[in-house]
Design a protein around this motif. Structure first.
Motif, PDB file in Angstrom:
ATOM      1  N   TRP A 156       0.830  -1.208   0.000  1.00 17.02           N
ATOM      2  CA  TRP A 156       0.000   0.000   0.000  1.00 17.02           C
ATOM      3  C   TRP A 156       0.864   1.258   0.000  1.00 17.02           C
ATOM      4  O   TRP A 156       0.582   2.219  -0.701  1.00 17.02           O
ATOM      5  N   ASP A 178      -2.482  -2.243 -13.081  1.00 20.29           N
ATOM      6  CA  ASP A 178      -1.655  -1.151 -13.576  1.00 20.29           C
ATOM      7  C   ASP A 178      -1.025  -1.639 -14.878  1.00 20.29           C
ATOM      8  O   ASP A 178       0.079  -2.172 -14.889  1.00 20.29           O
ATOM      9  N   ASP A 188       4.894   2.610  -6.391  1.00 19.74           N
ATOM     10  CA  ASP A 188       4.945   1.744  -7.560  1.00 19.74           C
ATOM     11  C   ASP A 188       3.960   0.591  -7.376  1.00 19.74           C
ATOM     12  O   ASP A 188       3.656   0.186  -6.255  1.00 19.74           O
ATOM     13  N   SER A 189       3.494   0.050  -8.474  1.00 23.63           N
ATOM     14  CA  SER A 189       2.633  -1.127  -8.399  1.00 23.63           C
ATOM     15  C   SER A 189       3.475  -2.334  -7.992  1.00 23.63           C
ATOM     16  O   SER A 189       4.700  -2.318  -8.070  1.00 23.63           O
ATOM     17  N   SER A 198       3.830   1.676  -1.188  1.00 25.84           N
ATOM     18  CA  SER A 198       4.635   1.815  -2.400  1.00 25.84           C
ATOM     19  C   SER A 198       3.937   2.718  -3.415  1.00 25.84           C
ATOM     20  O   SER A 198       2.751   2.557  -3.696  1.00 25.84           O
ATOM     21  N   LEU A 207      -7.286  -4.066  -4.850  1.00 32.03           N
ATOM     22  CA  LEU A 207      -6.184  -3.833  -5.782  1.00 32.03           C
ATOM     23  C   LEU A 207      -6.758  -3.484  -7.145  1.00 32.03           C
ATOM     24  O   LEU A 207      -7.817  -3.997  -7.523  1.00 32.03           O
ATOM     25  N   GLU A 246      -4.993  -0.396  -3.666  1.00 34.62           N
ATOM     26  CA  GLU A 246      -5.790   0.832  -3.623  1.00 34.62           C
ATOM     27  C   GLU A 246      -6.244   1.154  -2.202  1.00 34.62           C
ATOM     28  O   GLU A 246      -6.142   2.299  -1.754  1.00 34.62           O
ATOM     29  N   SER A 265       0.936  -6.220 -12.991  1.00 34.63           N
ATOM     30  CA  SER A 265       1.180  -5.299 -11.889  1.00 34.63           C
ATOM     31  C   SER A 265      -0.131  -4.689 -11.430  1.00 34.63           C
ATOM     32  O   SER A 265      -1.020  -4.412 -12.232  1.00 34.63           O
ATOM     33  N   HIS A 276      -1.850  -1.961  -8.174  1.00 38.46           N
ATOM     34  CA  HIS A 276      -1.687  -1.075  -7.023  1.00 38.46           C
ATOM     35  C   HIS A 276      -2.624  -1.543  -5.923  1.00 38.46           C
ATOM     36  O   HIS A 276      -3.777  -1.888  -6.190  1.00 38.46           O
TER      37      HIS A 276
END
Length: 146
Positions: free
Chosen positions: A89, A138, A93-94, A91, A135, A117, A113, A115
């Motif tokens: 969470w 990405d 980045d994904s 990060s 999630l 959320e 990939s 994220h």
């Protein structure tokens, strides 16, 4: 009548990668008792007139504009998984993800990939703390059937 081949919830796995190179390891975070995989296709609509009868009501046509995968899960907040979820969470980045559906005669796997959320912990008095995670994809999620 033939019965359908189905699977139970434990055969749907959401696995997070550890980012290791050259070989990344994937693990199922502990605690999910329910999970949901949603595949979405965004569409643009346009009217299709009847060229032989312009006064006839038009049908709608649709062009696909994008694909998306969303995952949500809930269950007990397992100490073994807290850092995994919090790190994903936090990060910007994904994270690499595998989603697996294990049927008796085939396995469907998506990799890509995503994220994290949302990560929500709920703590009712005198009950176990539960976690809810969502999630969002990405980029492309690649599907392989084996």
């Amino acid at each position: 009548m033939a019965s359908p081949t189905t699977i139970k919830g434990g055969k749907v796995k959401v696995m997070l990668g550890d980012g290791a190179t050259p070989v990344e390891n994937f693990a199922v975070p502990c605690g999910f008792t329910s999970r949901s995989v949603t595949l979405t296709k965004a569409l643009n609509e346009f009217q299709l007139p009847d060229c032989d009868d312009p006064d006839k009501v038009d049908w709608l046509g649709r062009d696909a504009t994008s694909l998306s995968m969303a995952i949500s899960g809930e269950g007990v907040l397992a100490s073994e998984s807290v850092e995994t979820w919090l790190n994903a969470w936090e990060s910007v980045d994904s994270v690499h993800v595998k989603v697996i559906w294990e049927f008796p005669t085939k396995t469907i796997t998506w990799t890509g990939s995503m994220h994290v959320e949302t990560f929500a912990a709920t703590a009712p008095n005198a009950q176990r703390v539960t976690a809810n995670v969502s999630l969002q994809s990405d980029g492309a999620m690649t599907r392989v059937v084996s």
